[in-house]
Write an enzyme that holds these catalytic residues in place. Structure first.
Site, mmCIF file in Angstrom:
data_model
loop_
_atom_site.group_PDB
_atom_site.id
_atom_site.type_symbol
_atom_site.label_atom_id
_atom_site.label_comp_id
_atom_site.label_asym_id
_atom_site.label_seq_id
_atom_site.Cartn_x
_atom_site.Cartn_y
_atom_site.Cartn_z
ATOM 1 N N CYS A 26 -87.340 38.247 24.134
ATOM 2 C CA CYS A 26 -86.855 37.107 24.893
ATOM 3 C C CYS A 26 -87.274 35.722 24.222
ATOM 4 C CB CYS A 26 -87.454 37.089 26.147
ATOM 5 S SG CYS A 26 -86.841 36.011 27.374
ATOM 6 N N ALA A 27 -88.212 34.991 24.635
ATOM 7 C CA ALA A 27 -88.422 33.746 23.966
ATOM 8 C C ALA A 27 -89.647 34.015 23.119
ATOM 9 C CB ALA A 27 -89.016 32.568 25.046
#
Length: 182
Positions: free
Chosen positions: A103-104
């Protein structure tokens, strides 16, 4: 048994942390969740509190085979602000040990230069944080010692990629079948 550490910061993405841990444990990996806060109870981005196995200061990361960073915001930023974790990631990379981020969270790896010359993926909008990497719009990307994943809906695929990397394709397929993913 292969040893994996997964790091929890305030604001982590719950699906990515818990889903990935579940898949890895089904894959017979020795998984330890590590709080980078001063508390074992860490609250995710959606208000779900998870009790970590240990605190960062007490974890013997030298015994591990792979480090995992779940994403979420501000969880990924909080991971990125933890110097001890970043030093451990650099040490793993230097020693050719495996690292995974979803994800991030690949922004931490990009900021450390660990993605230089590699293919990687991340949550939409975080492509520019993959400094030095070629962005690939796949659910999961493995390049050398680094595994990256796109986001929460792909946590099982991310976990299965880790199981395959450490336990082999047969074990990953067995876990996927048990989860009705195959």
């Amino acid at each position: 048994m292969k040893k994996v550490f997964i790091f929890l910061a305030e604001g982590f993405e719950e699906t990515e942390a818990v889903g990935t841990m579940d898949v890895m444990r089904r894959g017979e990996l020795d998984v330890t969740s590590v709080s980078i806060t001063k508390n074992l109870l860490v609250t995710g981005a959606h208000g779900i509190a998870v009790h970590a196995d240990t605190l960062f200061e007490k974890a013997d990361l030298s015994s591990g085979d792979l480090l995992v960073l779940p994403g979420g915001m501000p969880g990924a930023s909080n991971l990125n602000a933890h110097e001890g974790l970043k030093n451990s990631l650099k040490q793993y990379a230097t020693n050719g040990k495996k690292i995974a981020a979803i994800c991030a969270a690949p922004l931490v790896l990009g900021g450390l230069g660990l993605l230089q010359g590699k293919n990687a993926t991340a949550y939409p909008g975080f492509e520019s944080t993959l400094k030095g990497a070629a962005f690939v719009k796949n659910p999961v990307v493995k390049d050398g010692n680094i595994i990256t994943g796109r986001g929460p809906g792909l946590a099982f695929q991310f976990g299965l990629a880790i199981v395959e990397e450490l336990q082999g394709k047969a074990k990953a397929d067995e876990v996927a079948e048990g989860l009705l993913l195959k």
